[in-house]
Design a protein around this motif. Structure first.
Motif, PDB file in Angstrom:
ATOM      1  N   THR A 188       0.849  -1.186   0.000  1.00 22.95           N
ATOM      2  CA  THR A 188       0.000   0.000   0.000  1.00 22.95           C
ATOM      3  C   THR A 188       0.889   1.241   0.000  1.00 22.95           C
ATOM      4  OG1 THR A 188      -0.147  -0.031   2.399  1.00 22.95           O
ATOM      5  CG2 THR A 188      -1.880  -1.166   1.183  1.00 22.95           C
ATOM      6  N   SER A 202      -5.768  -4.399   3.772  1.00 27.46           N
ATOM      7  CA  SER A 202      -6.687  -3.994   2.712  1.00 27.46           C
ATOM      8  C   SER A 202      -8.105  -4.370   3.127  1.00 27.46           C
ATOM      9  CB  SER A 202      -6.341  -4.705   1.400  1.00 27.46           C
ATOM     10  OG  SER A 202      -5.063  -4.321   0.957  1.00 27.46           O
ATOM     11  N   HIS A 204     -11.228  -3.073   1.054  1.00 21.20           N
ATOM     12  CA  HIS A 204     -11.944  -3.218  -0.211  1.00 21.20           C
ATOM     13  C   HIS A 204     -11.002  -2.894  -1.365  1.00 21.20           C
ATOM     14  CE1 HIS A 204     -16.144  -3.046   1.576  1.00 21.20           C
ATOM     15  NE2 HIS A 204     -16.289  -3.925   0.623  1.00 21.20           N
ATOM     16  N   TRP A 205     -11.193  -3.606  -2.476  1.00 23.45           N
ATOM     17  CA  TRP A 205     -10.458  -3.329  -3.707  1.00 23.45           C
ATOM     18  C   TRP A 205     -11.451  -3.396  -4.851  1.00 23.45           C
ATOM     19  CZ3 TRP A 205      -7.014  -7.296  -6.687  1.00 23.45           C
ATOM     20  CH2 TRP A 205      -6.305  -6.640  -7.707  1.00 23.45           C
ATOM     21  N   SER A 227      -1.702   7.230  -2.870  1.00 21.63           N
ATOM     22  CA  SER A 227      -2.669   7.619  -1.851  1.00 21.63           C
ATOM     23  C   SER A 227      -2.629   9.129  -1.690  1.00 21.63           C
ATOM     24  CB  SER A 227      -2.360   6.938  -0.512  1.00 21.63           C
ATOM     25  OG  SER A 227      -3.303   7.341   0.465  1.00 21.63           O
ATOM     26  N   GLY A 234      -7.411   5.189   8.252  1.00 18.26           N
ATOM     27  CA  GLY A 234      -7.773   4.689   6.928  1.00 18.26           C
ATOM     28  C   GLY A 234      -7.036   5.442   5.837  1.00 18.26           C
ATOM     29  N   SER A 236      -7.139   5.950   1.360  1.00 17.80           N
ATOM     30  CA  SER A 236      -7.772   5.696   0.064  1.00 17.80           C
ATOM     31  C   SER A 236      -6.692   5.719  -1.002  1.00 17.80           C
ATOM     32  CB  SER A 236      -8.836   6.759  -0.223  1.00 17.80           C
ATOM     33  OG  SER A 236      -9.411   6.563  -1.498  1.00 17.80           O
ATOM     34  N   GLU A 237      -6.605   4.660  -1.799  1.00 19.59           N
ATOM     35  CA  GLU A 237      -5.530   4.545  -2.781  1.00 19.59           C
ATOM     36  C   GLU A 237      -6.066   4.259  -4.184  1.00 19.59           C
ATOM     37  OE1 GLU A 237      -2.074   3.099   0.288  1.00 19.59           O
ATOM     38  OE2 GLU A 237      -2.505   1.846  -1.441  1.00 19.59           O
ATOM     39  N   GLN A 254      -8.515   1.273  -3.792  1.00 19.37           N
ATOM     40  CA  GLN A 254      -8.438   0.397  -2.635  1.00 19.37           C
ATOM     41  C   GLN A 254      -8.645   1.186  -1.347  1.00 19.37           C
ATOM     42  OE1 GLN A 254      -5.773  -3.414  -1.541  1.00 19.37           O
ATOM     43  NE2 GLN A 254      -4.588  -1.619  -2.038  1.00 19.37           N
ATOM     44  N   SER A 255      -9.356   0.579  -0.417  1.00 21.07           N
ATOM     45  CA  SER A 255      -9.530   1.117   0.928  1.00 21.07           C
ATOM     46  C   SER A 255      -8.650   0.326   1.872  1.00 21.07           C
ATOM     47  CB  SER A 255     -10.996   0.999   1.357  1.00 21.07           C
ATOM     48  OG  SER A 255     -11.152   1.340   2.713  1.00 21.07           O
TER      49      SER A 255
END
Length: 260
Positions: A188, A202, A204-205, A227, A234, A236-237, A254-255
């Protein structure tokens, strides 16, 4: 070492799907590498209908750690004239550990024609790129992938990674399976800022497939993870993937949970 194709070939048929063994060479900490579970859920989804159109998008939820014996099942949620929705789940003796939602959709004529995901400027050719050190890499990366730095640090943002990545055992794989399997290989983007010591996960993706049957030269894919927001545990990417010729194949987000 268990390559992905061998893992699939050795899978045991069960009611509604198949069971397989996630060995330590595919682990990322105490759970399976996310690209592996994503590709396995896609393999389960592809089995529900031999006439599925190309994969258009996938949403993956990393619910709980998965290792050892895992079962994969999938079902058609809706089958329309152009698109089919398929849900998939991976579970072990403790219950669900991973879920996925897929849209398979045939290509149709459209007035919209936009292609605006250019490969980053200044990317080093694979032959000239410096190998990524693997001494402290997670097992899945060390044993199953080759990786090289694609951009110098001076060309990258604060939380920004860009590598060339290649799956070692890729012969005979479905193109979409290979692209998804490779697509989550980068750390990440915020991890280097944390000194690689803070636990992360990770959550969610989401991937949008930009090519119905993505291919590349000699197995190399360019991945960039960026990101632009990380706060309150958290991040966000954005994750983008190109083939070796610079053609975009996956656009994703991705989260990530940051536990420290």
């Amino acid at each position: 070492m268990t390559g992905f194709a061998a893992l699939l070939a050795a899978a045991e048929e069960i009611e509604g799907g198949f069971a397989f063994e996630i060995t330590e060479d595919w682990l990322q900490g105490r759970t399976a590498y996310g690209g592996l579970t994503s590709a396995l859920s896609l393999a389960a989804a592809q089995r529900v209908d031999p006439e599925l159109p190309p994969l258009r998008s996938g949403q993956f939820a990393m619910i709980a750690p998965l290792a050892g014996r895992v079962e994969a099942r999938a079902r058609i949620v809706r089958k329309g004239r152009n698109a089919t929705w398929v849900a998939a789940e991976l579970s072990n003796e403790k219950g669900a550990g991973f879920s996925a939602s897929f849209v398979f959709m045939r290509q149709i004529e459209s007035a919209a024609d936009i292609a605006d995901y250019p490969m980053p400027e200044g990317v080093s050719p694979v032959a000239d790129a410096r190998p990524v050190p693997m001494e402290v890499a997670p097992e899945f990366l060390k044993r199953n992938f080759d990786a090289r730095f694609a951009l110098p640090k001076s060309e990258l943002g604060e939380a920004d990674l860009c590598w060339w990545v290649r799956l070692k055992g890729r012969e005979g794989l479905d193109p979409a399976l290979e692209a998804v399997l490779v697509g989550d290989a980068l750390p990440t983007a915020v991890l280097p800022l944390l000194g690689f010591r803070v636990p992360i996960s990770s959550m969610h993706w989401h991937v949008n497939m930009l090519e119905p049957a993505p291919t590349t030269e000699d197995g190399w894919w360019l991945l960039r993870s960026t990101s632009e927001f990380a706060r309150h545990g958290g991040a966000s990417e954005q994750i983008l993937q190109w083939n070796a010729a610079g053609r975009p194949v996956i656009a994703g987000m991705q989260s990530v949970a940051v536990f420290g």
